[in-house]
Design a protein around this motif. Structure first.
Motif, short mmCIF file in Angstrom:
data_model
loop_
_atom_site.label_atom_id
_atom_site.label_comp_id
_atom_site.label_asym_id
_atom_site.label_seq_id
_atom_site.Cartn_x
_atom_site.Cartn_y
_atom_site.Cartn_z
N ALA A 186 4.99 -3.01 9.38
CA ALA A 186 5.18 -1.56 9.34
C ALA A 186 6.67 -1.23 9.20
O ALA A 186 7.06 -0.35 8.42
CB ALA A 186 4.61 -0.92 10.59
N ARG A 187 7.50 -1.95 9.93
CA ARG A 187 8.95 -1.69 9.87
C ARG A 187 9.52 -2.02 8.49
O ARG A 187 10.38 -1.30 7.98
CB ARG A 187 9.67 -2.51 10.95
N LEU A 188 9.06 -3.13 7.91
CA LEU A 188 9.53 -3.50 6.57
C LEU A 188 9.21 -2.41 5.55
O LEU A 188 9.96 -2.20 4.60
CB LEU A 188 8.90 -4.83 6.14
N ALA A 189 8.08 -1.75 5.76
CA ALA A 189 7.65 -0.69 4.84
C ALA A 189 8.30 0.66 5.17
O ALA A 189 8.10 1.63 4.43
CB ALA A 189 6.14 -0.55 4.88
N GLY A 190 9.04 0.72 6.28
CA GLY A 190 9.61 1.99 6.70
C GLY A 190 8.56 2.95 7.22
O GLY A 190 8.74 4.17 7.22
N ALA A 191 7.44 2.39 7.70
CA ALA A 191 6.32 3.20 8.18
C ALA A 191 6.44 3.46 9.68
O ALA A 191 7.11 2.73 10.41
CB ALA A 191 5.00 2.51 7.87
N VAL A 192 5.75 4.48 10.14
CA VAL A 192 5.61 4.74 11.58
C VAL A 192 4.56 3.79 12.12
O VAL A 192 3.45 3.71 11.58
CB VAL A 192 5.20 6.20 11.84
N ALA A 193 4.90 3.06 13.17
CA ALA A 193 4.00 2.07 13.75
C ALA A 193 3.45 2.57 15.07
O ALA A 193 4.22 3.03 15.93
CB ALA A 193 4.73 0.75 13.95
N THR A 194 2.13 2.48 15.25
CA THR A 194 1.49 2.90 16.48
C THR A 194 0.64 1.76 17.01
O THR A 194 -0.26 1.27 16.31
CB THR A 194 0.59 4.14 16.26
N ALA A 195 0.91 1.34 18.23
CA ALA A 195 0.12 0.29 18.88
C ALA A 195 -0.91 0.95 19.79
O ALA A 195 -0.56 1.57 20.79
CB ALA A 195 1.03 -0.63 19.70
N SER A 196 -2.17 0.82 19.42
CA SER A 196 -3.23 1.47 20.19
C SER A 196 -4.58 0.82 19.90
O SER A 196 -4.85 0.42 18.77
CB SER A 196 -3.32 2.96 19.85
N ASP A 197 -5.40 0.74 20.93
CA ASP A 197 -6.77 0.23 20.76
C ASP A 197 -7.76 1.36 20.53
O ASP A 197 -8.95 1.11 20.35
CB ASP A 197 -7.19 -0.57 22.00
N SER A 198 -7.28 2.58 20.56
CA SER A 198 -8.16 3.74 20.40
C SER A 198 -7.75 4.54 19.18
O SER A 198 -6.58 4.88 19.00
CB SER A 198 -8.09 4.63 21.64
N THR A 199 -8.71 4.86 18.34
CA THR A 199 -8.41 5.70 17.18
C THR A 199 -8.04 7.12 17.61
O THR A 199 -7.34 7.83 16.88
CB THR A 199 -9.61 5.74 16.22
N LEU A 205 0.81 -1.21 0.00
CA LEU A 205 0.00 0.00 0.00
C LEU A 205 0.85 1.27 0.00
O LEU A 205 0.29 2.37 -0.12
CB LEU A 205 -0.92 0.01 1.23
N GLY A 206 2.16 1.12 0.16
CA GLY A 206 3.01 2.30 0.29
C GLY A 206 2.70 3.08 1.55
O GLY A 206 2.80 4.32 1.59
N ALA A 207 2.33 2.37 2.62
CA ALA A 207 1.89 3.01 3.85
C ALA A 207 3.03 3.74 4.55
O ALA A 207 4.16 3.24 4.63
CB ALA A 207 1.29 1.97 4.80
N LYS A 208 2.72 4.92 5.08
CA LYS A 208 3.67 5.70 5.87
C LYS A 208 3.36 5.64 7.36
O LYS A 208 4.24 5.90 8.19
CB LYS A 208 3.64 7.17 5.42
N ARG A 209 2.12 5.30 7.69
CA ARG A 209 1.75 5.17 9.10
C ARG A 209 0.76 4.03 9.25
O ARG A 209 -0.23 3.95 8.51
CB ARG A 209 1.13 6.47 9.62
N VAL A 210 1.04 3.16 10.20
CA VAL A 210 0.24 1.97 10.42
C VAL A 210 -0.15 1.89 11.91
O VAL A 210 0.70 2.08 12.78
CB VAL A 210 1.02 0.68 10.04
N VAL A 211 -1.42 1.61 12.17
CA VAL A 211 -1.92 1.43 13.53
C VAL A 211 -2.39 -0.01 13.70
O VAL A 211 -3.02 -0.57 12.80
CB VAL A 211 -3.07 2.41 13.83
N PHE A 212 -2.07 -0.60 14.85
CA PHE A 212 -2.50 -1.97 15.14
C PHE A 212 -2.80 -2.07 16.63
O PHE A 212 -2.46 -1.17 17.41
CB PHE A 212 -1.44 -2.99 14.72
N PRO A 213 -3.44 -3.17 17.08
CA PRO A 213 -3.86 -3.26 18.48
C PRO A 213 -2.69 -3.18 19.47
O PRO A 213 -1.55 -3.54 19.16
CB PRO A 213 -4.55 -4.63 18.55
N GLU A 214 -3.02 -2.72 20.67
CA GLU A 214 -2.01 -2.56 21.72
C GLU A 214 -1.37 -3.90 22.09
O GLU A 214 -0.16 -4.00 22.32
CB GLU A 214 -2.65 -1.92 22.95
N LEU A 215 -2.19 -4.93 22.18
CA LEU A 215 -1.71 -6.30 22.34
C LEU A 215 -1.97 -7.01 21.03
O LEU A 215 -3.12 -7.17 20.62
CB LEU A 215 -2.44 -7.01 23.49
#
Length: 356
Positions: A121-134, A102-112
């Protein structure tokens, strides 16, 4: 590319050696790998397609795509067109590479969460955020948000109302929602629902992808058999990319997968096996001092006795039981362990005896 983390399972080796030293052998409940036989109907389909000298289709056979669409309609109330199904070489490779596709620059996924969301996310060089809340995503654009229900490691089921809110939030922002649904057939106290169900998406699959795996449903972890479906535009884009990259499921596996998706009998039998194992292991854990949180679906118990996760791993390894520390799935899991129910009946029985 962001630096990849160390492979977490390597850290379990000392505890595995300790568990292996038990006089009656190890009970390995650390990895959710299937141990029961591959259904005969699937084996027959695989061998029947063994004479496959030509290149298979990246898009898969029409028979496979129709079988997947039929399974979703029959078992989960989801309607997709067969051309919008794309086979995967197991779902893990797709989870790892979707941000790159997707050419993603920022990816969000669950906290656990399953560690591969972060790895992708790391393979894509994207910023990774672990959060259960948008809300935690803030004002910056998010290219991809992962949801996982039933969840790994917690066995938590996200209700339709929660998924609707995620879909609405994502559509307002042009964010792709990818739903990892590999445990969807394994609801126990709660019934999982797909992000593609009309009650969640309002009948439109725009911006949505649902990822499915046959590893757990049909004991096909060794076959590497999964598929993704959803937004026709996204699926077509993914198909073109995968054609260029040579991401092709072998033709015999395509035939085996079609057979597996067309047969519900073996899946129901396998579900009964897992249900029986859960029914004996859970009370044994609770009697031994562990509380079970969530775990209303899937193949794991998310458990804690209040101690540090590694202390719990060590305690169980002393009686020959190997489990996974919760911190493998995020810092919020520091006082939990994940216990798989994918061992044989005999090994589950051995665990129960040792917990007494």
């Amino acid at each position: 590319m962001n630096k990849l983390p160390d492979f977490p399972w390597d850290r379990l080796e000392p505890y595995k050696e300790r568990a292996l030293a038990h006089p009656d052998g190890i009970v390995d409940l650390s990895v959710g790998t299937p141990v029961d036989p591959v259904p005969q109907i699937v084996q027959d389909a695989l061998t029947g397609a063994a004479n496959s000298p030509g290149y298979p289709l990246t898009h898969g056979t029409k028979a496979l795509r129709e079988a997947a669409a039929g399974w979703l309609r029959r078992r989960h109330g989801v309607t997709v067109e067969q051309q919008d199904v794309l086979p995967l070489i197991g779902s893990k490779e797709f989870v790892a590479w979707l941000p790159t596709y997707l050419g993603a620059k920022r990816v969000v996924f669950p906290e656990l969460a399953y560690p591969t969301y972060d790895v992708g996310a790391r393979l894509a060089g994207a910023v990774a955020t672990a959060s259960d809340s948008t809300l935690a995503a803030g004002p910056e654009h998010v290219d991809l948000i992962w949801v996982n229900s039933p969840g790994n490691p917690t066995g938590r089921v996200l209700p339709a109302e929660h998924l609707r809110k995620v879909v609405s939030w994502a559509r307002e922002r042009g964010t792709v929602v990818a739903s990892d649904e590999c445990y969807i057939e394994l609801g126990w106290e709660e019934e999982p629902i797909s992000v593609l169900h009309p009650d969640v998406c309002g009948g439109s699959h725009e911006g949505l992808l649902a990822v499915h795996s046959l590893s757990k449903r049909s004991n096909l972890a060794g076959y590497r058999a999964g598929f993704v479906t959803g937004d026709p535009v996204l699926v077509k884009r993914l198909l073109e990319t995968r054609k260029h990259a040579g991401m092709i499921m072998p033709a015999p596996v395509q035939a085996a997968m079609a057979a597996a998706l067309g047969d519900d009998v073996h899946a129901d039998r396998q579900r009964e096996r897992y249900g029986a194992r859960r029914a004996v292991l859970r009370p044994a854990l609770e009697r031994a001092g562990w509380n079970i949180d969530h775990s209303t679906a899937g193949l794991y118990f998310w458990a804690s006795n209040g101690q540090n996760a590694w202390d719990q791993v060590a305690k169980l390894s002393e009686i020959g039981i190997l489990v996974a520390p919760g911190e493998f799935y995020g810092s919020a899991g520091g006082r939990h362990i994940r216990i798989a129910v994918t061992a044989t009946d005999e090994r589950i029985g051995a665990a129960v005896a040792r917990l007494q």
